[in-house]
Write an enzyme that holds these catalytic residues in place. Structure first.
Site, PDB file in Angstrom:
ATOM      1  N   HIS A  32      33.561 -20.594  89.377  1.00  0.00           N
ATOM      2  CA  HIS A  32      34.770 -21.391  89.187  1.00  0.00           C
ATOM      3  C   HIS A  32      34.508 -22.605  88.306  1.00  0.00           C
ATOM      4  CE1 HIS A  32      37.011 -19.711  92.889  1.00  0.00           C
ATOM      5  NE2 HIS A  32      37.110 -18.943  91.829  1.00  0.00           N
ATOM      6  N   ARG A  81      39.255  -5.038  79.956  1.00  0.00           N
ATOM      7  CA  ARG A  81      38.226  -4.340  80.732  1.00  0.00           C
ATOM      8  C   ARG A  81      38.513  -4.556  82.206  1.00  0.00           C
ATOM      9  NH1 ARG A  81      34.773  -7.198  76.863  1.00  0.00           N
ATOM     10  NH2 ARG A  81      33.782  -5.656  75.529  1.00  0.00           N
ATOM     11  N   ASN A 108      30.335   0.219  69.947  1.00  0.00           N
ATOM     12  CA  ASN A 108      28.995   0.117  70.552  1.00  0.00           C
ATOM     13  C   ASN A 108      28.529   1.463  71.081  1.00  0.00           C
ATOM     14  OD1 ASN A 108      29.409  -2.547  70.084  1.00  0.00           O
ATOM     15  ND2 ASN A 108      29.639  -3.133  72.228  1.00  0.00           N
ATOM     16  N   ASP A 109      29.393   2.113  71.858  1.00  0.00           N
ATOM     17  CA  ASP A 109      29.004   3.400  72.419  1.00  0.00           C
ATOM     18  C   ASP A 109      29.005   4.493  71.355  1.00  0.00           C
ATOM     19  OD1 ASP A 109      28.226   2.953  75.021  1.00  0.00           O
ATOM     20  OD2 ASP A 109      30.284   2.883  75.770  1.00  0.00           O
ATOM     21  N   CYS A 118      37.664  -1.966  69.007  1.00  0.00           N
ATOM     22  CA  CYS A 118      37.477  -2.982  70.029  1.00  0.00           C
ATOM     23  C   CYS A 118      36.016  -3.249  70.355  1.00  0.00           C
ATOM     24  CB  CYS A 118      38.252  -2.633  71.300  1.00  0.00           C
ATOM     25  SG  CYS A 118      37.652  -1.148  72.099  1.00  0.00           S
ATOM     26  N   GLU A 171      34.673   6.981  71.540  1.00  0.00           N
ATOM     27  CA  GLU A 171      33.302   6.486  71.650  1.00  0.00           C
ATOM     28  C   GLU A 171      32.303   7.635  71.743  1.00  0.00           C
ATOM     29  OE1 GLU A 171      33.364   4.027  75.197  1.00  0.00           O
ATOM     30  OE2 GLU A 171      34.860   5.343  76.081  1.00  0.00           O
ATOM     31  N   ARG A 206      42.160  -0.679  79.679  1.00  0.00           N
ATOM     32  CA  ARG A 206      41.223   0.436  79.828  1.00  0.00           C
ATOM     33  C   ARG A 206      41.017   0.697  81.314  1.00  0.00           C
ATOM     34  NH1 ARG A 206      35.387  -0.119  77.273  1.00  0.00           N
ATOM     35  NH2 ARG A 206      34.985  -1.433  79.072  1.00  0.00           N
ATOM     36  N   ARG A 217      21.499   1.458  73.210  1.00  0.00           N
ATOM     37  CA  ARG A 217      21.806   0.169  72.603  1.00  0.00           C
ATOM     38  C   ARG A 217      21.173  -1.001  73.336  1.00  0.00           C
ATOM     39  NH1 ARG A 217      26.536  -1.791  75.588  1.00  0.00           N
ATOM     40  NH2 ARG A 217      27.666  -0.052  76.492  1.00  0.00           N
TER      41      ARG A 217
END
Lengths: 86, 568
Positions: B189, B296, B454-455, B502, B431, B332, B465
């Site tokens: 927090h 996400r 990335n994937d 993305c 991906e 997603r 990766r």
């Protein structure tokens, strides 16, 4: 006097709704209690209310005892039905 | 110069004298000969002083226009005024316990009850109780002093084991230059608060920082993640230069707010943000992102003991949808597995988790979790502008199966008379190479696709990766990879399917122009990259980017492609 109610708002009895309910209850002289899951707690205490872990659709009872018990229960029922919007 | 490294939780620079807060550990005094009246008086006045502090903090938050902060304090005030706590504490005192002991144990009982509740929200409330208790007991022990978090008299950089939200809110923003804590992380927090108040700060700094002397000069670089002391003249000069550069950069980006994102010759692109929940909305707004290209949802499922309930998810999704005020958000569905695991799912250990039961594959194995999420999303999205995005699709059948489950969920909701969203888009993450090459087959079944670079890169090059030894192989300038990206964007544009990127390559300085040249419609990234990327796009020529693509795709080596991109 006793009354059965159900939580209608989505988030359940989070800090804000618990605060609203405790505040409403505190406006009455009567002793007011909430009964849920075998526990009985002081409805004027938002902390105690939160420890019940009431979520949407939880069914519980409200009990009031005192000179203004009837008005108290009416007002509390209204507050719950209004999803704790003051 | 001495350097302490830490995790930058809120980016920025600060320079000033240290204020070291030693651990505010609670050691209860061991009182003999207790006088109940005196103890009662001690309790009453400690509560009163705490209330006065909190009222002051609240007033300040409100006058600074920070309603969110004022609400946190309101919740604290409510706990402080609670009749049950008051009653039980008094009773304990009358039975011969000291005020400290009495208050401590009453709060502890409540704290334990909160910790025992299922919902994470309730568990967090235990922290509020801790926060309040520190203050009240401090006043019982030091009736004549002021709780140390208040009244900063001069600009300081605070160093502490940990800080509580109320401590931060109570400090005068103009005197709190920055802070560094030994504990804490990115999602605490305090970190969220630091970002929303824009206070440069580091977490996870070594315990030794607590040995810094009060008043000693601290140079805080919360961009690199460093806290410097005992700096020499040139080291100090260096720091000031970096600070000036940073400020200049921030100012120039601020001018880009509200500007259109298009190339110099008019090719428009949507600059979207990747978010993981409501906590990212502030940054989304501040950085003027135009949409959410990737929400996400898995973060809601991690770091907990059981899956979030439908209601819990509903409340969070709703907060996100409402906070975005009609701007498009692509959600997603659960992407757990690979490097993200949740213990309560009791997933079998696999030889190759990245090639294993992750994301949609896991959802098909655990339909109850998948359906709960779909229910929550459908209900929360009723007046939102949103799309549902399925991850890790490798063949058309998977998409069709996901859509069939979605229909089942809708039928269930309908039969229960629950209102839900009927207007939303459907899309997939691209991906996995198989999908990239058959994207035309998906076209009739989706409204949008999003390239998860990335994937896609790691699956294309068969290079983990996360493995630093494979850095030269996990290389985005790989021709096979770039051809795939180009193929997907081109095919989607021909089929009028909305296409975005993305992955973190979306703001890669050399490759972003390549994606633009391919005709990508949306680039989605962490909010803080939005304004710098807008600036870069506004300087581009779409025509030159198109030429760059042509040239790059006809090259053969990584070095060559890299050169072409650099030459733009």
């Amino acid at each position: 006097m006793e009354l059965k109610k159900k939580i209608l708002n989505e988030e359940g009895l989070h800090a804000r709704p618990a605060g609203v309910l405790a505040k409403v209850a505190s406006g009455f002289q009567s002793k007011i209690e909430v009964l849920f899951n075998g526990r009985t707690i002081n409805a004027k205490s938002s902390m105690s209310l939160m420890t019940l872990g009431l979520v949407k659709d939880s069914e519980f009872s409200v009990r009031a005892d005192g000179p203004d018990a009837e008005q108290a229960l009416l007002k509390i029922a209204e507050t719950i039905d209004n999803k704790f919007q003051l | 110069m001495k350097v302490f490294s830490g995790l930058p939780v809120s980016i920025g620079y600060a320079i000033g004298p240290a204020l070291v807060l030693k651990k505010d550990s609670l050691v209860l005094s061991d009182k003999k000969n207790i006088n109940a009246d005196e103890e009662l008086q001690l309790f009453i006045s400690a509560a009163e002083k705490s209330r006065r502090d909190l009222e002051n903090i609240k007033k300040k938050s409100l006058s600074d226009g920070r309603r969110e902060s004022a609400e946190i304090i309101d919740a604290h005030l409510m706990l402080l005024d609670d009749p049950e706590v008051d009653e039980q504490t008094r009773q304990n005192i009358l039975q011969g316990t000291s005020a400290e002991q009495a208050y401590f144990s009453v709060i502890e009982t409540f704290r334990q009850m909160f910790l025992g509740l299922k919902e994470d929200y309730m568990k967090q409330r235990a922290l509020d109780l801790h926060d309040i208790r520190q203050r009240v007991i401090f006043y019982m022990q030091n009736p004549k002093q002021q709780y140390p978090d208040l009244n900063l008299q001069e600009p300081v950089v605070v160093v502490a084991l940990d800080l509580t939200p109320s401590q931060i809110l109570s400090m005068d923003r103009k005197y709190l230059l920055g802070f560094a804590t030994v504990e804490g992380g990115n999602t605490s927090h305090v970190a969220i608060l630091a970002r929303s108040l824009e206070i440069p700060s580091l977490a996870a700094v070594s315990l030794e920082v607590l040995n810094i002397k009060n008043g000693e000069e601290i140079l805080l670089n919360a961009e690199k993640g460093q806290l410097l002391i005992e700096t020499k003249t040139d080291e100090r000069k260096n720091f000031l230069q970096e600070q000036a550069n940073y400020n200049l950069k921030i100012q120039s980006f601020a001018k880009l707010r509200g500007q259109e994102t298009k190339t110099a010759d008019g090719f428009e692109i949507t600059l979207a943000a990747n978010i993981s929940g409501p906590q990212d909305l502030n940054s989304f707004i501040k950085n003027d992102a135009e949409a959410v290209g990737l929400y996400r949802t898995e973060f809601l499922f991690l770091d907990r003991t059981q899956a979030p309930t439908e209601e819990e998810q509903y409340a969070i999704y709703r907060e996100v949808f409402q906070g975005l005020k009609g701007r498009r958000v692509l959600v997603r569905t659960l992407d757990i597995g690979g490097d993200k695991v949740a213990d309560y799912l009791q997933m079998k250990s696999e030889e190759n988790p990245f090639l294993g039961v992750r994301a949609l594959r896991l959802c098909f194995q655990r339909p109850e979790i998948f359906k709960t999420q779909l229910r929550a999303l459908l209900r929360a999205g009723s007046d939102a502008n949103w799309g549902l995005m399925f991850p890790m699709v490798s063949q058309l059948e998977e998409l069709l199966q996901a859509k069939a489950i979605l229909e089942e969920v809708k039928t269930e909701l309908k039969s229960e008379g629950v209102s839900f969203s009927h207007k939303y888009e459907i899309g997939i993450m691209v991906e996995i190479p198989s999908v990239a090459w058959m994207i035309d087959v998906f076209a009739p079944h989706v409204d949008f696709v999003s390239l998860g670079t990335n994937d896609l890169l790691q699956y294309t090059c068969a290079a983990d990766r996360l493995n630093p030894e494979l850095k030269s192989i996990y290389n985005p300038f790989n021709l096979g990879f770039l051809r795939q990206v180009h193929h997907v964007i081109k095919t989607c544009r021909e089929n009028k399917i909305h296409v975005g990127i993305c992955g973190s390559l979306s703001h890669h300085p050399l490759l972003m122009p390549f994606f633009v040249g391919c005709g990508v419609e949306e680039l989605s990234m962490t909010s803080q990259h939005v304004l710098p990327t807008r600036e870069a796009i506004r300087k581009l020529s779409f025509e030159r980017c198109q030429r760059l693509v042509k040239k790059a795709l006809s090259s053969t080596s990584i070095a060559q492609i890299q050169e072409i991109c650099k030459d733009l």
